[in-house]
Design an enzyme around this catalytic site. Structure first.
Site, PDB file in Angstrom:
ATOM      1  CG  LEU A  23      -2.074  -1.007   1.151  1.00 31.56           C
ATOM      2  CD1 LEU A  23      -2.755  -1.130   2.595  1.00 31.56           C
ATOM      3  CD2 LEU A  23      -3.089  -0.757   0.095  1.00 31.56           C
ATOM      4  N   GLY A  24       2.051   1.151   0.241  1.00 29.80           N
ATOM      5  CA  GLY A  24       3.046   2.400   0.315  1.00 29.80           C
ATOM      6  C   GLY A  24       3.971   2.086   1.632  1.00 29.80           C
ATOM      7  N   GLY A  26       5.721   3.353   4.986  1.00 26.32           N
ATOM      8  CA  GLY A  26       5.556   4.042   6.194  1.00 26.32           C
ATOM      9  C   GLY A  26       6.818   4.564   6.662  1.00 26.32           C
ATOM     10  CE  LYS A  27       6.344   7.737  11.609  1.00 22.40           C
ATOM     11  NZ  LYS A  27       5.626   8.547  12.850  1.00 22.40           N
ATOM     12  N   GLY A  29       9.006   1.128   7.812  1.00 21.46           N
ATOM     13  CA  GLY A  29       8.923  -0.056   6.916  1.00 21.46           C
ATOM     14  C   GLY A  29       7.623   0.067   5.964  1.00 21.46           C
ATOM     15  CG  HIS A  30       7.686  -1.413   2.256  1.00 18.50           C
ATOM     16  ND1 HIS A  30       9.129  -1.636   2.711  1.00 18.50           N
ATOM     17  CD2 HIS A  30       7.723  -0.933   1.062  1.00 18.50           C
ATOM     18  CE1 HIS A  30       9.837  -0.940   1.778  1.00 18.50           C
ATOM     19  NE2 HIS A  30       8.897  -0.460   0.705  1.00 18.50           N
ATOM     20  CB  VAL A  31       1.688  -0.231   4.953  1.00 22.95           C
ATOM     21  CG1 VAL A  31       0.097  -0.720   5.389  1.00 22.95           C
ATOM     22  CG2 VAL A  31       2.296   0.605   5.803  1.00 22.95           C
ATOM     23  CG  ASP A 140       2.361  13.793  14.673  1.00 28.38           C
ATOM     24  OD1 ASP A 140       2.900  12.881  14.177  1.00 28.38           O
ATOM     25  OD2 ASP A 140       2.433  15.046  14.238  1.00 28.38           O
TER      26      ASP A 140
HETATM   27  C1  LIG Z   1      -1.364   6.897   8.847  1.00 25.72           C
HETATM   28  C2  LIG Z   1      -0.092   6.496   8.184  1.00 25.72           C
HETATM   29  C3  LIG Z   1       1.112   7.675   8.621  1.00 25.72           C
HETATM   30  N1  LIG Z   1       0.398   6.347   6.925  1.00 25.72           N
HETATM   31  C4  LIG Z   1       0.579   5.026   6.471  1.00 25.72           C
HETATM   32  O1  LIG Z   1       0.601   4.175   7.249  1.00 25.72           O
HETATM   33  C5  LIG Z   1       0.446   4.955   4.978  1.00 25.72           C
HETATM   34  C6  LIG Z   1       1.498   4.464   4.577  1.00 25.72           C
HETATM   35  C7  LIG Z   1       1.414   3.641   3.514  1.00 25.72           C
HETATM   36  C8  LIG Z   1      -0.066   3.306   3.455  1.00 25.72           C
HETATM   37  C9  LIG Z   1      -0.544   4.046   4.247  1.00 25.72           C
HETATM   38  N2  LIG Z   1      -1.208   3.052   5.408  1.00 25.72           N
HETATM   39  C10 LIG Z   1      -2.552   2.601   5.395  1.00 25.72           C
HETATM   40  N3  LIG Z   1      -3.140   2.843   4.134  1.00 25.72           N
HETATM   41  C11 LIG Z   1      -4.422   2.086   3.937  1.00 25.72           C
HETATM   42  N4  LIG Z   1      -4.996   2.284   2.678  1.00 25.72           N
HETATM   43  C12 LIG Z   1      -4.444   2.598   1.758  1.00 25.72           C
HETATM   44  C13 LIG Z   1      -3.415   3.452   1.495  1.00 25.72           C
HETATM   45  C14 LIG Z   1      -3.023   3.849   0.084  1.00 25.72           C
HETATM   46  C15 LIG Z   1      -3.697   3.652  -0.818  1.00 25.72           C
HETATM   47  C16 LIG Z   1      -3.416   4.203  -2.133  1.00 25.72           C
HETATM   48  O2  LIG Z   1      -3.676   5.262  -2.660  1.00 25.72           O
HETATM   49  N5  LIG Z   1      -2.630   3.342  -3.114  1.00 25.72           N
HETATM   50  C17 LIG Z   1      -2.485   1.818  -2.873  1.00 25.72           C
HETATM   51  C18 LIG Z   1      -2.288   3.885  -4.577  1.00 25.72           C
HETATM   52  C19 LIG Z   1      -3.014   2.998  -5.703  1.00 25.72           C
HETATM   53  C20 LIG Z   1      -2.537   3.644  -6.885  1.00 25.72           C
HETATM   54  N6  LIG Z   1      -1.128   3.751  -6.999  1.00 25.72           N
HETATM   55  C21 LIG Z   1      -1.007   4.281  -8.196  1.00 25.72           C
HETATM   56  C22 LIG Z   1      -0.315   4.351  -5.778  1.00 25.72           C
HETATM   57  C23 LIG Z   1      -0.702   3.579  -4.369  1.00 25.72           C
HETATM   58  C24 LIG Z   1      -4.832   3.067  -0.789  1.00 25.72           C
HETATM   59  C25 LIG Z   1      -5.297   2.600   0.556  1.00 25.72           C
HETATM   60  N7  LIG Z   1      -4.988   1.455   4.897  1.00 25.72           N
HETATM   61  C26 LIG Z   1      -4.336   1.519   6.350  1.00 25.72           C
HETATM   62  C27 LIG Z   1      -3.043   1.741   6.348  1.00 25.72           C
HETATM   63  C28 LIG Z   1      -2.296   1.561   7.745  1.00 25.72           C
HETATM   64  F1  LIG Z   1      -2.250   2.920   8.273  1.00 25.72           F
HETATM   65  F2  LIG Z   1      -3.216   1.141   8.525  1.00 25.72           F
HETATM   66  F3  LIG Z   1      -1.109   1.229   7.846  1.00 25.72           F
END
Ligand SMILES: CC(C)NC(=O)[C@H]1CCC[C@H]1Nc1nc(Nc2ccc(C(=O)N(C)C3CCN(C)CC3)cc2)ncc1C(F)(F)F
Length: 280
Positions: A23-24, A26-27, A29-31, A140
């Site tokens: 999904l991307g 994070g600070k 590691g990966h999610v 935060d």
């Molecule tokens: C609050 C915290 C600071 N942030 C994080 O942790 C971030 C770090 C990486 C991902 C995110 N963490 C989470 N992300 C989701 N959902 C999600 C994220 C991204 C997309 C998306 O746009 N793509 C896949 C797109 C799809 C299209 N392509 C082109 C780009 C990526 C779709 C759904 N659910 C739970 C979490 C959690 F938090 F539980 F981990």
């Protein structure tokens, strides 16, 4: 069906999950998207490398994040279902937010309509009222820490900087008398810090930039402590919105508009969707 129990109750392992797309990043590691095999429940699996956590000395912060977030249950707070670890990594089992990251949405739209901004601010205020009721301060609140649920509703995530103020009072062990000013000062920072941050967030939702932005950190610091709040002529924003922001961005934390009063403010009453769900 729930991914059962709180953080501690069940011993999870990687074998309990089918791992899906990343999904991307994070600070620390990966999610990954993941499915818990016995319940078919879709979750987000955040993988953190122990080496990086130790290097950055954030292990205690992570423990606090897990302890706090695993006990919070609110529609606008991202669930933390549990955690487990192996030799090298710690895994957090988190709620999956299907519509992704709010900061990307804000970048794409540049800024939000007053209805969308008010709907988001009201839902965050309700989540913070719930947290503060449990003596939890988030500390935060910013676009990067907000995710979007299936209905388009906001979810506060990343409680890495949150504190359970009861602890601080306990570490103060009763009397403040013997504490030096700087420690007494830090005790002062209370739940009202989240009201300030929500005010900054409301400004950024409406203008697309935070209110005290400056090229140099030192200039931003000065603008914050002087509460150098200016409203640009564009985009056009209602005076009701400016009034609310001006009541939140107040230097004296005890004079900031309390969150339950925010929910009664005319701009919120006239613009926020009652359900907390903004449908474009
Ligand atoms: C609050 C915290 C600071 N942030 C994080 O942790 C971030 C770090 C990486 C991902 C995110 N963490 C989470 N992300 C989701 N959902 C999600 C994220 C991204 C997309 C998306 O746009 N793509 C896949 C797109 C799809 C299209 N392509 C082109 C780009 C990526 C779709 C759904 N659910 C739970 C979490 C959690 F938090 F539980 F981990």
């Amino acid at each position: 069906s729930e991914v059962s129990g709180s953080a501690a109750e069940r011993r999870w392992t990687l074998n309990d999950f089918d791992i899906g797309k990343p999904l991307g990043k994070g600070k620390f590691g990966h999610v990954y998207l993941a499915r818990e095999k016995s319940s078919n429940h879709i979750v987000a699996l955040k993988v953190l490398f122990k080496s990086q956590l130790q290097q950055s000395q954030v292990v205690h912060q992570l423990r606090r994040e897990v302890e706090i977030q695993s006990h919070l249950r609110h529609p606008h707070i991202l669930r933390l279902y549990g955690y487990f670890y192996d030799q090298k990594r710690v895994y957090l089992i988190l709620e999956y937010a299907p519509k992704g990251e709010l900061y990307k949405e804000l970048q794409k739209c540049k800024y939000f309509s007053e209805r969308r901004a008010a709907t988001y601010v009201a839902s965050l205020a309700r989540a913070l009222i719930y947290c503060h009721g449990k003596h939890v301060i988030h500390r935060d609140i910013k676009p990067e820490n907000l995710l979007i649920g299936a209905q388009g509703e906001l979810k506060i995530a990343d409680f890495g900087w949150s504190v359970h103020t009861f602890n601080r009072r306990r570490t103060m062990c009763g009397t403040l008398d013997y504490l030096p000013p700087e420690m007494v000062e830090s005790v002062e920072h209370d739940a009202n810090v989240d009201i300030w941050s929500l005010g900054v967030l409301c400004y950024e939702f409406l203008y697309g930039v935070p209110p005290f932005e400056a090229k140099e950190h030192s200039d931003t610091y000065r603008r914050i402590v002087q509460v150098d709040l200016k409203f640009p002529p564009k985009p056009i924003v209602s005076s009701a919105a400016k009034d609310l922001i001006s009541q939140m961005l107040v230097k004296d934390s005890s004079q900031r508009l309390p969150l339950h009063k925010l929910l009664e403010h005319p701009w919120i009453v006239q613009n926020a969707e009652p359900s907390g769900v903004y449908r474009s």
